[in-house]
Design an enzyme around this catalytic site. Structure first.
Site, PDB file in Angstrom:
ATOM      1  N   SER A  38       2.692 -10.994  -0.740  1.00 52.44           N
ATOM      2  CA  SER A  38       2.333  -9.561  -0.410  1.00 52.44           C
ATOM      3  C   SER A  38       2.335  -9.394   1.190  1.00 52.44           C
ATOM      4  O   SER A  38       2.913 -10.389   1.971  1.00 52.44           O
ATOM      5  CB  SER A  38       1.184  -9.025  -0.980  1.00 52.44           C
ATOM      6  N   ASN A  39       1.740  -8.487   1.707  1.00 51.90           N
ATOM      7  CA  ASN A  39       1.770  -8.206   3.149  1.00 51.90           C
ATOM      8  C   ASN A  39       0.310  -7.694   3.490  1.00 51.90           C
ATOM      9  O   ASN A  39      -0.351  -7.207   2.603  1.00 51.90           O
ATOM     10  CB  ASN A  39       2.734  -7.599   3.641  1.00 51.90           C
ATOM     11  N   HIS A  40       0.182  -7.247   4.994  1.00 54.19           N
ATOM     12  CA  HIS A  40      -1.307  -7.101   5.271  1.00 54.19           C
ATOM     13  C   HIS A  40      -1.338  -5.244   5.457  1.00 54.19           C
ATOM     14  O   HIS A  40      -2.171  -4.978   5.768  1.00 54.19           O
ATOM     15  CB  HIS A  40      -1.338  -7.353   6.677  1.00 54.19           C
ATOM     16  N   ALA A  66       4.702  -0.531   2.860  1.00 55.02           N
ATOM     17  CA  ALA A  66       5.288  -1.773   3.305  1.00 55.02           C
ATOM     18  C   ALA A  66       5.925  -2.570   2.327  1.00 55.02           C
ATOM     19  O   ALA A  66       5.219  -3.451   1.473  1.00 55.02           O
ATOM     20  CB  ALA A  66       4.375  -2.382   4.031  1.00 55.02           C
TER      21      ALA A  66
END
Ligand code: CTP
Ligand code: CA
Length: 226
Positions: free
Chosen positions: A33-35, A100
């Protein structure tokens, strides 16, 4: 306060907002995943609703509460998000893609937890569909707003995405600055438009920036689309 200056200027308009990260599963206990916190997208959804729009919020996992009056559909992976977006796009005059989206996913999701073995391991990733580019190729395109998170050559890369994805507007964030973009309450941005115009937005709260974005959308929606 800002929204109160434009009460109801999005009445009769259906806006889809995508927000948050996506999660790409590796096995039953792990994912990529991402922030992304989802805060920018939720701010856009909330502000659009306050200005009278019908709002469909397609959200990756964020832990945020749905803003009042917003129709939220929760998704996990990029492909889940793609399916929901493509199902609802016909209802929408405007799509704002703050999400995102993970660019890649594991080539294969293992049914069993992967056990550790050698000192090194390789995970093969495959490209996810570009949802925004797919929207840009539709014959009956909604007003399309993309986001670009960059750490260098902000304007150049954002202009490239605006053109390549056939967007009406792109909101470019320099995420290397620390006070903008991922996981903070403030954002500064550069708006670029299809007609070649540009507008800089100084550092402000995500709620204020959401309203600045909606100001641009509201003023650029062709009257016949309302
Ligand atoms: N986007 C999307 N589907 C993807 C990847 C991105 O819809 N698979 C959308 C994002 O929601 C955002 C815009 O495309 O509105 C730009 O995302 P960004 O990650 O900045 O650009 P990419 O085109 O993925 O290029 P790169 O990550 O290589 O900079
Ligand atoms: Ca990307």
């Amino acid at each position: 306060v800002v929204a109160a200056l434009r009460p109801g200027d999005l009445e009769g308009v259906t806006v889809m907002v995508t927000a948050g990260p996506t999660r790409e599963e590796i096995d039953p206990v792990r994912f990529i995943s991402n922030h992304s916190s989802g805060r920018m997208g939720y701010a856009v959804a909330r502000a659009a609703r306050q200005r009278g729009a019908r709002v469909i919020l397609v959200s990756g996992p964020t832990g945020l509460a749905a803003p009042a009056g917003v129709e939220r559909i929760c998704v996990e992976s990029a492909r889940d998000m793609q399916a929901v977006v493509m199902e609802h796009v016909k209802e929408c005059m405007v799509v704002v893609k703050t999400a995102a989206v993970a660019d890649y996913r594991p080539a294969e999701r293992k049914g069993d937890k992967i056990k550790k073995q050698a000192a090194e391991m390789t995970l093969t990733l495959v490209k996810n569909p570009d949802i925004l580019a797919e929207l840009g190729r539709l014959k009956k395109r909604p007003f399309l707003v993309g986001f670009a998170a960059e750490t260098s050559r902000l304007e150049e890369y954002a202009a490239q995405k605006l053109a390549e994805k056939n967007l009406d507007m792109i909101v470019a964030n320099d995420v290397s600055l620390g006070d903008a973009g991922f996981n903070v309450d403030t954002n500064r941005a550069l708006f670029l438009f299809r007609d070649g115009s540009r507008q800089e937005c100084p550092l402000m709260s995500k709620d204020e920036l959401a309203n600045r974005i909606l100001d641009q959308i509201a003023s650029r929606l062709p009257a016949q689309r309302r």
